[in-house]
Design an enzyme around this catalytic site. Structure first.
Site, PDB file in Angstrom:
ATOM      1  N   CYS A  76       1.980  18.754 -28.999  1.00 22.63           N
ATOM      2  CA  CYS A  76       1.300  20.173 -28.284  1.00 22.63           C
ATOM      3  C   CYS A  76       0.297  20.814 -29.297  1.00 22.63           C
ATOM      4  O   CYS A  76       0.756  21.449 -30.225  1.00 22.63           O
ATOM      5  CB  CYS A  76       2.791  21.005 -28.031  1.00 22.63           C
ATOM      6  N   GLY A  77      -0.745  21.270 -28.515  1.00 17.31           N
ATOM      7  CA  GLY A  77      -1.974  22.228 -29.219  1.00 17.31           C
ATOM      8  C   GLY A  77      -1.214  23.436 -29.698  1.00 17.31           C
ATOM      9  O   GLY A  77      -1.817  24.025 -30.640  1.00 17.31           O
ATOM     10  N   HIS A  78      -0.812  24.210 -28.729  1.00 19.04           N
ATOM     11  CA  HIS A  78       0.222  25.431 -29.060  1.00 19.04           C
ATOM     12  C   HIS A  78       0.899  25.506 -30.231  1.00 19.04           C
ATOM     13  O   HIS A  78       1.042  26.425 -31.070  1.00 19.04           O
ATOM     14  CB  HIS A  78       0.585  26.097 -27.738  1.00 19.04           C
ATOM     15  N   CYS A  79       1.773  24.278 -30.188  1.00 17.02           N
ATOM     16  CA  CYS A  79       2.632  24.227 -31.399  1.00 17.02           C
ATOM     17  C   CYS A  79       1.896  23.866 -32.781  1.00 17.02           C
ATOM     18  O   CYS A  79       2.485  24.664 -33.693  1.00 17.02           O
ATOM     19  CB  CYS A  79       3.690  22.961 -31.122  1.00 17.02           C
TER      20      CYS A  79
END
Length: 553
Positions: A76-79
């Site tokens: 996950c990029g946001h993570c």
């Protein structure tokens, strides 16, 4: 030589076999060791963040009074973007010896935990207090280091500071640009200290549990959430007198505009947490905001339903003087309309295309209804405070039509397979009762729109000779419609032929064959029967059914 070869094989065979056996044993031992580590309740750390899984989660809850857990996915990029800030927050909290700790769970690997806590998106942050596993609190703070630290500090310590006398109150009020103080009269016989719980107020780590009853408790709940403002609480009679109060009141102290704004507690209704939060947010903003990189988040997160914008060129002294009447009009609409000054040569230049404007259009006024981005424009700009107030009230009363953007139609807009629509030509095409019209609303910069462009062209080519079908597109960033609001790109709407036509939104796979099936079936997708390849595949259950048929056990 043959004999020597036989002897060599006789000597080396067992040795080689032994190596293979020893290698298998070593590999098996390492695998068992890894499994033992996973099954262990030992808690490891990465950059002061607890690494949690289903076998050590209970131990972590029992050892840490306040535990904020991030459920993440490695891909996950946001993570990935949050990870450094989360680790830094964990380090800061640990360095200050806080009761609060941070942990993380790979929700893609620890599926049992992800299911238990209803994790459906990443990252999801949940706070576990006092080992309570059944009712974790959803994280509501900012996704950055200071946001996480402040949010946890409010829950680890007192959410409001107890103000004993006029000196401590004066120092607290003047400590920052924005300060909130709750004045509550104590209706019981003393202080109840609840150390470190973070539910009330206190000094030197103490927390007051029942100050002023339910109204004070609602105040403490708001204080725990609004971590960007310091909260204080007072009960001394001299403080009520010093600040001109006679009953329970929440006061917002500011170093701008009006210095003290009072929100009296309704004796019958008490204090509503949502309403108090809204009032504090609204009144914490300046009466007239300037749109800058620093204030843009405040402006859009305030949830004020209308924005009144004054576009001007700040390098012009004549245009700057228009702010006086603009400010004079603002006071009567606080909470309903947010007044914003936009410098067309500064940060505001980036938003001009949204309004179909250029710097040369300044000075000018626009009112925006935030729920649907409808824009309203005076027939003729009049910058007096009376004219501004009259115009705003007329919009609020529904007496003014929105100002809709429209590009000019291309000369060949209706000669291509894909018809190019603009605001001015939309109705004559979309509402033609003799045509079935399929329209793509797009944004030029949208990668999803770009990806389906070829399919849309191919679809139009396929139906270009059909008199009853029109394939069209409209740039929704340059054109607006009165009764249709586009919330995402691409959006596909189908307008069937005939009277009383109702718009149908297409929501399926965006490819030529699916589009074609949708058109041929009159604006719906046909239900495909389940494939059956063999008699043995037949089942007594309908597709997707979980109930037995009649007579079946």
């Amino acid at each position: 030589l043959v004999w020597l070869l036989v002897l060599s094989l006789a000597w080396l065979g067992p040795a080689l076999g032994g190596e293979d056996k020893d290698g298998e044993v070593v590999e098996e031992e390492e695998k068992e060791k890894e499994e033992d580590e996973v099954l262990s309740d030992e808690i490891k750390e990465e950059n002061n963040v607890l690494v949690l899984h289903e076998h050590n989660f209970a131990r972590a809850l029992s050892e840490h009074q306040l535990l904020l857990v991030e459920f993440y996915a490695p891909w996950c990029g946001h993570c990935q973007q949050l990870a450094p800030a989360f680790a830094q927050a964990a380090t800061e909290l640990r360095n200050e010896s806080s009761l609060a700790r941070l942990g993380k769970v790979d929700a893609t690997a620890q599926t049992a935990l992800a299911t238990e806590f209803g994790i459906t998106s990443y990252p999801t942050l949940k706070l576990f207090r006092d080992g309570n596993r059944t009712h974790p609190l959803a994280y509501t703070g900012r996704m950055d280091t200071q946001g996480i630290v402040r949010w946890m500090q409010r829950r680890a310590g007192p959410s409001a500071t107890l103000l004993h006398d006029t000196d401590t109150a004066a120092a607290f009020v003047s400590s920052q640009d924005l300060v909130v103080v709750g004045f509550f009269k104590v209706g019981w016989g003393g202080w109840e200290l609840d150390w470190g719980r973070g539910h009330g107020c206190g000094t030197d780590g103490g927390a007051v549990q029942d100050l002023g009853g339910e109204a004070a408790q609602a105040f403490f709940e708001v204080a725990a959430e609004m971590v960007d403002m310091p909260f204080g609480v007072a009960e001394a009679a001299e403080l009520f007198q010093a600040y001109g109060l006679s009953a329970d009141t929440v006061c917002l102290f500011k170093k701008f505009d009006e210095r003290q704004t009072n929100f009296p507690v309704d004796p019958a209704r008490g204090l509503d947490t949502a309403e108090l939060t809204r009032l504090l947010r609204v009144h914490s903003l300046q009466l007239v905001m300037e749109f800058t990189n620093e204030t843009s988040n405040q402006i859009f997160s305030a949830k004020i339903p209308h924005h009144m914008l004054l576009f001007l060129n700040k390098s012009s002294s004549e245009q700057l003087s228009l702010q006086d009447d603009f400010r004079a009009a603002a006071g009567g609409f606080r909470g309903e309309v947010l007044f914003v000054v936009v410098d067309v040569t500064g940060h505001g230049a980036d938003v001009l295309p949204f309004f179909g404007m250029t710097p040369a259009d300044a000075p000018t006024l626009r009112l925006v209804k935030m729920e649907n981005n409808r824009k309203y424009q005076m027939e003729q700009d009049n910058f007096s405070d009376a004219a501004i107030r009259t115009f705003i009230q007329a919009v609020l009363d529904g007496k003014v039509k929105p100002h809709l953007l429209s590009a000019e139609p291309p000369e060949d807009w209706d000669t291509r397979p894909v018809k190019v629509l603009v605001g001015k030509t939309f109705e004559q095409v979309a509402f033609d009762e003799t045509k079935n019209v399929f329209i793509k609303f797009y944004a030029p910069w949208c990668p999803h729109c770009q990806a389906m462009a070829a399919a849309w062209e191919e679809l139009a080519e396929r139906y270009k000779d059909r008199e009853d079908i029109v394939i069209a597109e409209m740039d929704a960033t340059a054109n607006e419609l009165e009764n249709i609001t586009i919330h995402g790109f691409p959006t596909l709407h189908y307008f069937p032929a005939g009277p009383g036509r109702k718009m149908v939104e297409f929501k399926s796979t965006r490819d030529v064959e699916t589009f074609s099936k949708f058109l041929e079936n009159g604006g719906t997708l046909p239900v495909e029967p389940p494939p059956v390849s063999d008699v043995s595949d037949l089942s007594p259950h309908p597709q997707g059914s979980t109930q037995p048929l009649r007579g079946e056990r």
